[in-house]
Design an enzyme around this catalytic site. Sequence first.
Site, PDB file in Angstrom:
ATOM      1  N   GLY A   1      11.932 -44.920  19.150  1.00 49.47           N
ATOM      2  CA  GLY A   1      13.285 -44.689  18.652  1.00 49.47           C
ATOM      3  C   GLY A   1      14.327 -44.760  19.748  1.00 49.47           C
TER       4      GLY A   1
ATOM      5  CB  SER B   1      15.200 -37.472  20.616  1.00 45.74           C
ATOM      6  OG  SER B   1      13.949 -37.152  20.032  1.00 45.74           O
ATOM      7  CB  SER B   2      11.207 -39.266  22.697  1.00 46.91           C
ATOM      8  OG  SER B   2      10.543 -38.924  21.486  1.00 46.91           O
TER       9      SER B   2
ATOM     10  CE1 TYR C   1       0.341 -42.041  13.377  1.00 42.26           C
ATOM     11  CE2 TYR C   1      -1.137 -43.932  13.331  1.00 42.26           C
ATOM     12  CZ  TYR C   1       0.088 -43.376  13.657  1.00 42.26           C
ATOM     13  OH  TYR C   1       1.060 -44.160  14.242  1.00 42.26           O
TER      14      TYR C   1
ATOM     15  N   GLY D   1      13.989 -40.534  14.555  1.00 43.85           N
ATOM     16  CA  GLY D   1      13.118 -40.268  15.697  1.00 43.85           C
ATOM     17  C   GLY D   1      13.660 -40.901  16.958  1.00 43.85           C
TER      18      GLY D   1
ATOM     19  CG  LEU E   1      20.076 -43.911   9.862  1.00 48.79           C
ATOM     20  CD1 LEU E   1      20.676 -42.826  10.753  1.00 48.79           C
ATOM     21  CD2 LEU E   1      20.296 -43.581   8.377  1.00 48.79           C
TER      22      LEU E   1
END
Length: 277
Positions: free
Chosen positions: A15, A11-12, A148, A9, A6
């Site tokens: 990830g 899609s790009s 961050y 993130g 699993l």
Amino acid sequence: MNRVWLVTGASSGFGRAITEAAVAAGDVVVAAARRTAPLDGLVAAYPDQVETLALDVTAVEDVRAAVDGVVERHGRIDVLVNNAGRGMVGSVEEASDAELRDLMDLHFFGPAALTRAVLPHMRGRRSGTIVQLTSMGGRFAFAGVGAYCATKFALEGLSEALAAEVAPLGIRVLIVEPGAFRTGFAGSASLAPASTLDAYRDTVGPVLSALPGGSGQEPGDPAKAAAALLTAIDAEEPPLRLPLGNDAVDAITAHLDGARAELGAWEKLARSTDFDA
């Protein structure tokens, strides 16, 4: 038996690279993202190995049901990769409460919820790996990225304690600390403040100007990072922390050396605070 992953993130960036590497290894990946359309081509090419899952990790009320659904469909989760994230650049003074909380939701509370949701399943099987994508900024901070780094520090602290708790249960934790990679982080994925106080022009200003210009020029290859991640997961004795990239290794080494030198310089004073024997 092929593993079930699993990946958030997915899609790009990292990830996507991790998803592709796991698929190439013959594994099954549930690729989670807020927008799954960018993954349609990968699903079409590997319909038996890739399944998409629309998931916003900050919606923690949806996380447990999502994890339970993956286990129901695939029987287990062997590897959880908490990867979803974005950048935030600016001075600490200019970061609003809302921005700080939003980033903490994404980088800490979301991964924490996913980790808690997957642990009962992994404990039941006495196996599994939890991968936390942090950053070399999870080890040290510098001007312009305080918010961050604070979120990554928090996730690293949680994960270090978790690793000690679950090791006797057959579960591994791997903290991955990348340097600069060509993932889009330095471009549109990074959020800069609407205004910059002149007081921080010389400290935060260079970071604000350098990141967008360096997008697409970073030395790190996401595909090689994903391959390194798989190598670490497959190791008989994997590390707790895995820096990725020459810049990350160099910067973390310099930080550790500096911390040791500072501790040595102030050790006498630090040790002077106990009650006299």
